[in-house]
Enzyme design. Structure first.
Site, PDB file in Angstrom:
ATOM      1  N   HIS A 127       0.780  -1.159   0.083  1.00 41.93           N
ATOM      2  CA  HIS A 127      -0.022  -0.001  -0.156  1.00 41.93           C
ATOM      3  C   HIS A 127       0.875   1.200   0.116  1.00 41.93           C
ATOM      4  O   HIS A 127       0.730   2.156  -0.896  1.00 41.93           O
ATOM      5  CB  HIS A 127      -0.765   0.063   1.112  1.00 41.93           C
ATOM      6  CG  HIS A 127      -1.729  -1.226   1.552  1.00 41.93           C
ATOM      7  ND1 HIS A 127      -2.843  -1.567   1.041  1.00 41.93           N
ATOM      8  CD2 HIS A 127      -1.733  -2.334   2.409  1.00 41.93           C
ATOM      9  CE1 HIS A 127      -3.577  -2.567   1.163  1.00 41.93           C
ATOM     10  NE2 HIS A 127      -2.673  -2.865   2.256  1.00 41.93           N
TER      11      HIS A 127
HETATM   12  C1  BDR Z   1      -3.127   0.855   5.256  1.00 42.05           C
HETATM   13  O1  BDR Z   1      -3.400   0.421   6.589  1.00 42.05           O
HETATM   14  C2  BDR Z   1      -2.156  -0.001   7.118  1.00 42.05           C
HETATM   15  O2  BDR Z   1      -2.259  -1.462   7.556  1.00 42.05           O
HETATM   16  C3  BDR Z   1      -1.013  -0.028   5.964  1.00 42.05           C
HETATM   17  O3  BDR Z   1       0.174   0.226   6.650  1.00 42.05           O
HETATM   18  C4  BDR Z   1      -1.813   0.923   5.050  1.00 42.05           C
HETATM   19  O4  BDR Z   1      -1.192   2.313   5.417  1.00 42.05           O
HETATM   20  C5  BDR Z   1      -3.877  -0.049   4.259  1.00 42.05           C
HETATM   21  O5  BDR Z   1      -4.938  -0.040   4.480  1.00 42.05           O
END
Ligand code: BDR
Ligand code: CA
Length: 313
Positions: A243
């Site tokens: 992400h």
């Molecule tokens: C986001 O939530 C976190 O778990 C990850 O680091 C990312 O920023 C994804 O939904």
């Protein structure tokens, strides 16, 4: 390309860690003027520690790391150890970081930096809940027009949600903060799940990082070995989604991403859809566009960039 001044606001998190490493590996393009930590994936004492571990591993200890808010603006904190493990950075062997924590609170750092730097010169990169940034915006609205851009990982439209059926984690944890940011009129670029779920760290891609043979390459591969478990089990996907590195990749190679400039509003009340990013992708309202909401990515281009940069550390 002139060097872009950035502040990385983050809650590491394995994917945050990879984003930080990508930025640290790109000094020709990015001037990291500070890393600010927020509670999110794990509580604040761990996110600030993890950010220091990552800089130690990369041997880039001249970046100031500031701890910020330890809870959302108006709600108790919800964390994601079920995804990231107990430390937030499960996978590699962790250690006590040698890097010190800066004294200044992250919110004060953001405010002071934006007041000091020339208007239009600083980009905020947010990789976690928006608590630090929204608190700074609320306390010092004069800094908002001084920002060049805010590039965030958060939200979803076609992918809907990952922490609830309707909401993505970063927005869900602090929806009031997200609302402040989306309503702030700051130039906003959003990397939602629609994009990040296409950036899968497959075995082959993780092994390419491991094969670099360097401390950072192996550390990154070990983080991703752990990180993929949850999403592979949940989605049946071929690897975990990277992400947060999408935010940094966008700064380095914006042409990898495609999206639409649209209106995005945040749900802050409904029990069922709290934290939903209501994105007018099909432009069916006359609500004014407030965000460049990404929808597609050149995944191979992304991993070529990532591997080439991690090799530099
Ligand atoms: C986001 O939530 C976190 O778990 C990850 O680091 C990312 O920023 C994804 O939904
Ligand atoms: Ca994150």
């Amino acid at each position: 390309m002139s060097r872009r001044k950035i502040i990385i606001d983050t809650d590491p998190g394995q994917d945050d860690a990879v984003a930080i490493l990508l930025a640290l590996a790109s000094p020709d393009e990015l001037d990291i003027i500070g890393i600010t930590c927020v509670a999110g994936n794990v509580p604040l004492p761990l996110t600030q520690k993890n950010a220091r571990i990552v800089c130690d591993v990369a041997q880039k200890t001249d970046v100031a790391i500031h701890a910020g808010c330890d809870a959302p603006m108006r709600r108790p904190l919800g964390t994601a150890e079920h995804v990231h493990g107990k430390t937030g950075l499960d996978g590699p062997d962790l250690f006590e970081p040698t890097m010190p924590l800066a004294e200044l609170h992250a919110v004060d750092f953001i405010i002071e930096t934006l007041r000091r730097e020339p208007a239009g010169s600083v980009t905020l990169c947010t990789l976690g809940p928006l608590t630090n940034v929204a608190t700074a915006f609320e306390r010092a609205p004069d800094i908002i027009p001084k920002l060049r851009e805010l590039v965030m990982m958060g939200g979803a439209y076609f992918e809907v949600g990952n922490i609830t059926p309707a909401a993505e984690f970063n927005i869900y944890v602090d929806p009031e903060a997200a609302e402040i940011v989306f309503k702030s009129n700051v130039p906003l670029v959003v990397m939602p799940l629609d994009v990040t779920h296409k950036v899968l760290a497959t075995k082959e891609r993780v092994n390419a990082l491991r094969a670099l043979g360097s401390r950072v390459g192996i550390f990154t591969a070990e983080m991703l070995d752990f990180f993929e478990r949850f999403d592979v089990a949940k989605y049946g996907s071929d690897g975990g989604p990277l992400h947060d590195p999408c935010v940094i990749a966008y700064l380095l190679k914006p042409e990898l991403f495609q999206g639409r400039h649209i209106n995005v509003e945040i749900e802050t009340e409904s029990k069922l859809t709290l934290g939903m990013t209501v994105a007018d992708w099909w432009r069916v309202t006359d609500r004014a566009p407030n965000a460049m909401f990404m929808g597609d990515v050149d995944t191979d281009g992304f991993f070529t960039l990532l591997t080439e940069r991690i090799a530099r550390l």
